[in-house]
Design a protein around this motif. Structure first.
Motif, PDB file in Angstrom:
ATOM      1  N   SER A  16     -10.778   6.446   9.599  1.00 59.29           N
ATOM      2  CA  SER A  16     -11.873   7.182  10.239  1.00 59.29           C
ATOM      3  C   SER A  16     -13.115   7.064   9.356  1.00 59.29           C
ATOM      4  O   SER A  16     -13.051   6.516   8.253  1.00 59.29           O
ATOM      5  CB  SER A  16     -11.487   8.659  10.401  1.00 59.29           C
ATOM      6  OG  SER A  16     -11.595   9.336   9.160  1.00 59.29           O
ATOM      7  N   PRO A  17     -14.250   7.584   9.804  1.00 60.03           N
ATOM      8  CA  PRO A  17     -15.456   7.518   8.970  1.00 60.03           C
ATOM      9  C   PRO A  17     -15.427   8.464   7.766  1.00 60.03           C
ATOM     10  O   PRO A  17     -16.376   8.484   6.979  1.00 60.03           O
ATOM     11  CB  PRO A  17     -16.578   7.934   9.939  1.00 60.03           C
ATOM     12  CG  PRO A  17     -16.011   7.773  11.305  1.00 60.03           C
ATOM     13  CD  PRO A  17     -14.560   8.053  11.169  1.00 60.03           C
ATOM     14  N   TYR A  18     -14.357   9.238   7.605  1.00 60.27           N
ATOM     15  CA  TYR A  18     -14.358  10.308   6.620  1.00 60.27           C
ATOM     16  C   TYR A  18     -13.546  10.008   5.370  1.00 60.27           C
ATOM     17  O   TYR A  18     -13.471  10.830   4.461  1.00 60.27           O
ATOM     18  CB  TYR A  18     -13.844  11.600   7.273  1.00 60.27           C
ATOM     19  CG  TYR A  18     -14.638  11.964   8.496  1.00 60.27           C
ATOM     20  CD1 TYR A  18     -15.884  12.563   8.382  1.00 60.27           C
ATOM     21  CD2 TYR A  18     -14.164  11.652   9.766  1.00 60.27           C
ATOM     22  CE1 TYR A  18     -16.638  12.863   9.506  1.00 60.27           C
ATOM     23  CE2 TYR A  18     -14.905  11.953  10.901  1.00 60.27           C
ATOM     24  CZ  TYR A  18     -16.141  12.550  10.766  1.00 60.27           C
ATOM     25  OH  TYR A  18     -16.887  12.835  11.874  1.00 60.27           O
ATOM     26  N   GLY A  19     -12.914   8.827   5.300  1.00 62.09           N
ATOM     27  CA  GLY A  19     -12.141   8.471   4.118  1.00 62.09           C
ATOM     28  C   GLY A  19     -12.824   7.371   3.330  1.00 62.09           C
ATOM     29  O   GLY A  19     -13.482   6.493   3.886  1.00 62.09           O
ATOM     30  N   VAL A  20     -12.686   7.413   2.006  1.00 62.49           N
ATOM     31  CA  VAL A  20     -13.257   6.388   1.128  1.00 62.49           C
ATOM     32  C   VAL A  20     -12.143   5.885   0.217  1.00 62.49           C
ATOM     33  O   VAL A  20     -11.505   6.680  -0.494  1.00 62.49           O
ATOM     34  CB  VAL A  20     -14.412   6.944   0.265  1.00 62.49           C
ATOM     35  CG1 VAL A  20     -14.972   5.872  -0.655  1.00 62.49           C
ATOM     36  CG2 VAL A  20     -15.510   7.515   1.164  1.00 62.49           C
ATOM     37  N   ILE A  21     -11.888   4.594   0.256  1.00 68.96           N
ATOM     38  CA  ILE A  21     -10.763   4.019  -0.477  1.00 68.96           C
ATOM     39  C   ILE A  21     -10.830   4.341  -1.966  1.00 68.96           C
ATOM     40  O   ILE A  21      -9.843   4.770  -2.571  1.00 68.96           O
ATOM     41  CB  ILE A  21     -10.707   2.491  -0.254  1.00 68.96           C
ATOM     42  CG1 ILE A  21     -10.291   2.196   1.189  1.00 68.96           C
ATOM     43  CG2 ILE A  21      -9.719   1.831  -1.214  1.00 68.96           C
ATOM     44  CD1 ILE A  21     -10.294   0.727   1.542  1.00 68.96           C
TER      45      ILE A  21
ATOM     46  N   ILE B 133       0.849  -1.188   0.000  1.00 74.59           N
ATOM     47  CA  ILE B 133       0.000   0.000   0.000  1.00 74.59           C
ATOM     48  C   ILE B 133       0.883   1.235   0.000  1.00 74.59           C
ATOM     49  O   ILE B 133       1.707   1.430   0.900  1.00 74.59           O
ATOM     50  CB  ILE B 133      -0.924   0.006   1.231  1.00 74.59           C
ATOM     51  CG1 ILE B 133      -1.853  -1.210   1.186  1.00 74.59           C
ATOM     52  CG2 ILE B 133      -1.728   1.300   1.302  1.00 74.59           C
ATOM     53  CD1 ILE B 133      -2.686  -1.392   2.424  1.00 74.59           C
ATOM     54  N   THR B 134       0.735   2.055  -1.003  1.00 73.06           N
ATOM     55  CA  THR B 134       1.525   3.275  -1.124  1.00 73.06           C
ATOM     56  C   THR B 134       0.611   4.477  -0.898  1.00 73.06           C
ATOM     57  O   THR B 134      -0.370   4.670  -1.623  1.00 73.06           O
ATOM     58  CB  THR B 134       2.189   3.383  -2.511  1.00 73.06           C
ATOM     59  OG1 THR B 134       3.018   2.230  -2.719  1.00 73.06           O
ATOM     60  CG2 THR B 134       3.047   4.638  -2.609  1.00 73.06           C
ATOM     61  N   THR B 135       0.943   5.271   0.102  1.00 74.65           N
ATOM     62  CA  THR B 135       0.132   6.439   0.452  1.00 74.65           C
ATOM     63  C   THR B 135       0.922   7.291   1.441  1.00 74.65           C
ATOM     64  O   THR B 135       2.108   7.060   1.653  1.00 74.65           O
ATOM     65  CB  THR B 135      -1.218   5.994   1.056  1.00 74.65           C
ATOM     66  OG1 THR B 135      -2.051   7.127   1.255  1.00 74.65           O
ATOM     67  CG2 THR B 135      -1.029   5.283   2.382  1.00 74.65           C
ATOM     68  N   ASP B 136       0.273   8.280   2.040  1.00 78.30           N
ATOM     69  CA  ASP B 136       0.892   9.051   3.112  1.00 78.30           C
ATOM     70  C   ASP B 136       0.102   8.825   4.398  1.00 78.30           C
ATOM     71  O   ASP B 136      -1.041   8.354   4.364  1.00 78.30           O
ATOM     72  CB  ASP B 136       0.935  10.548   2.755  1.00 78.30           C
ATOM     73  CG  ASP B 136      -0.455  11.114   2.550  1.00 78.30           C
ATOM     74  OD1 ASP B 136      -1.051  11.574   3.535  1.00 78.30           O
ATOM     75  OD2 ASP B 136      -0.952  11.064   1.398  1.00 78.30           O
ATOM     76  N   LEU B 137       0.706   9.134   5.522  1.00 79.01           N
ATOM     77  CA  LEU B 137       0.072   8.858   6.808  1.00 79.01           C
ATOM     78  C   LEU B 137      -1.248   9.589   6.987  1.00 79.01           C
ATOM     79  O   LEU B 137      -2.217   9.040   7.521  1.00 79.01           O
ATOM     80  CB  LEU B 137       1.026   9.225   7.954  1.00 79.01           C
ATOM     81  CG  LEU B 137       2.080   8.173   8.298  1.00 79.01           C
ATOM     82  CD1 LEU B 137       3.113   8.759   9.244  1.00 79.01           C
ATOM     83  CD2 LEU B 137       1.433   6.944   8.915  1.00 79.01           C
ATOM     84  N   GLN B 138      -1.300  10.831   6.525  1.00 83.34           N
ATOM     85  CA  GLN B 138      -2.529  11.608   6.682  1.00 83.34           C
ATOM     86  C   GLN B 138      -3.689  10.951   5.940  1.00 83.34           C
ATOM     87  O   GLN B 138      -4.809  10.833   6.459  1.00 83.34           O
ATOM     88  CB  GLN B 138      -2.321  13.033   6.191  1.00 83.34           C
ATOM     89  CG  GLN B 138      -3.515  13.938   6.465  1.00 83.34           C
ATOM     90  CD  GLN B 138      -3.258  15.379   6.029  1.00 83.34           C
ATOM     91  OE1 GLN B 138      -2.243  15.685   5.414  1.00 83.34           O
ATOM     92  NE2 GLN B 138      -4.182  16.266   6.347  1.00 83.34           N
ATOM     93  N   THR B 139      -3.431  10.489   4.714  1.00 85.16           N
ATOM     94  CA  THR B 139      -4.469   9.813   3.938  1.00 85.16           C
ATOM     95  C   THR B 139      -4.900   8.515   4.608  1.00 85.16           C
ATOM     96  O   THR B 139      -6.094   8.214   4.714  1.00 85.16           O
ATOM     97  CB  THR B 139      -3.963   9.515   2.514  1.00 85.16           C
ATOM     98  OG1 THR B 139      -3.670  10.745   1.847  1.00 85.16           O
ATOM     99  CG2 THR B 139      -5.006   8.751   1.702  1.00 85.16           C
TER     100      THR B 139
END
Length: 365
Positions: free
Chosen positions: A322-327, A310-316
């Motif tokens: 949380s309930p506010y992110g959608v993959i 999985i490549t991303t940043d910590l904030q993402t």
């Protein structure tokens, strides 16, 4: 069995963790057929004033407090004396019980008499169960309270302490981050309540479930600092933070590893999980999570053989937890990339996401 449960937490019942665990214990007792009355002491109508030390209850009006008029002298003392078992519930304040519980114990002087001084007193205290919680510390935080109560309930009182149910590091119970952990602890208190009635004692297994340290004190305090920093960043009260569950303010890989060690230990992972390795290729630095049959290993750096990368940043990533992110949205915005070793691993990722991120939809994976 007639049981009196006394709640000495000064925190309102609806937000008191001590009261929460006491309620679970009481429910277990009731399910096993006990009659239990719960009283929250030093609330409106249940005031227990401090003992004046006059000893009138030993000399002038034996076995009765005649100099103080309050809930204790007019009602509570009689309830206590007629009980088969008394449960004392107190949070730890400065390594000891709360002031209201100490005042209550001092007001039990009418249970004695001058014979106590001559060594021939016929004291008969109800047996007791101790319930206590420590906000930040480990099991050793209860040592002074335990020693005091065991001395207090000495042989001369013709009674015993049936169980000591001490829950350390209770603050994580209030964080809202570990629902499985919360369930384990409240269920353990429920089982303790049943065992006290059914067996007359609490098993070692139940005591262990109640009192185990989640992690060492240093790591525990780091987690609390992270949570408090997140609350401040989102400018919320603790109560609102628990309800809304905004992203945690994880700023480096060390914090991610620390948080993941606890989160994954209490996650509802798929029951058929055998061995599975995820490489978290964060912009801030990589780490790997390896699930085994009986162990979990989280470490810095990439490893060569993995099931998912999985490549991303910590904030993402924290937003996704949380309930506010959608993959699907993060992938579309090129904030997230998922590489699977094969199609089966990609399908399994959906099940893993359901366990680690309950707010995510399987389809979005």
């Amino acid at each position: 069995m007639n049981i009196l449960a006394l709640d000495f937490s000064p925190t309102p019942k609806k937000s008191s963790l001590t009261s929460l665990l006491l309620s679970s214990l009481v429910e277990g007792m009731k399910q096993s057929g006990a009659a239990v009355e719960v009283i929250k002491v030093n609330q409106e109508g249940t005031t227990v004033k401090a003992c004046s030390g006059c000893f009138h209850c030993w000399t002038i009006t034996p076995n009765k407090c005649s100099t103080i008029k309050d809930y204790m002298s007019e009602n509570l003392f009689k309830k206590w004396k007629s009980s088969d078992l008394v449960v004392y519930a107190t949070p730890i304040y400065n390594k000891f019980m709360t002031a209201s519980m100490k005042s209550f114990l001092e007001r039990l002087q009418p249970a004695g008499d001058l014979g106590h001084l001559r060594g021939n007193s016929n004291l008969n205290y109800p047996d007791t169960v101790m319930v206590s919680t420590a906000t930040y510390h480990g099991r050793d935080e209860f040592s002074f309270l335990s020693e005091y109560m065991n001395n207090y309930y000495s042989v001369e009182k013709n009674s015993k302490i049936v169980a000591e149910l001490y829950r350390p590091q209770i603050k994580l119970l209030a964080s809202g981050l570990f629902p499985k952990f919360n369930k384990i602890i409240t269920q353990a208190y429920f089982e303790a309540g049943k065992e006290i009635i059914d067996k007359g004692y609490v098993t070692d297994e139940t005591i262990a479930a109640i009192s185990h340290n989640i992690t060492d004190l240093e790591k525990f305090n780091k987690i609390l600092l992270l949570i408090n920093r997140s609350i401040k960043k989102h400018n919320m009260t603790h109560k609102v933070f628990i309800k809304k569950k905004p992203p945690l303010d994880v700023t480096n890989v060390d914090e991610f590893i620390l948080l993941s060690e606890i989160l994954l230990s209490y996650a509802n992972l798929p029951s058929d999980l055998q061995e599975f390795t995820i490489v978290m290729n964060f912009d801030e630095g990589p780490c790997s999570i390896s699930f085994g049959k009986e162990e979990l290993v989280i470490q810095h750096g990439e490893i060569e053989n993995y099931n998912l990368k999985i490549t991303t940043d910590l904030q993402t990533w924290m937003r996704l937890m949380s309930p506010y992110g959608v993959i699907s949205e993060e992938i579309k915005n090129k904030k997230l990339n998922i590489t699977a070793a094969n199609n089966k691993d990609h399908e399994f990722f959906g099940e893993l996401i359901s366990a680690l991120m309950p707010t995510q939809n399987k389809a979005s994976a």
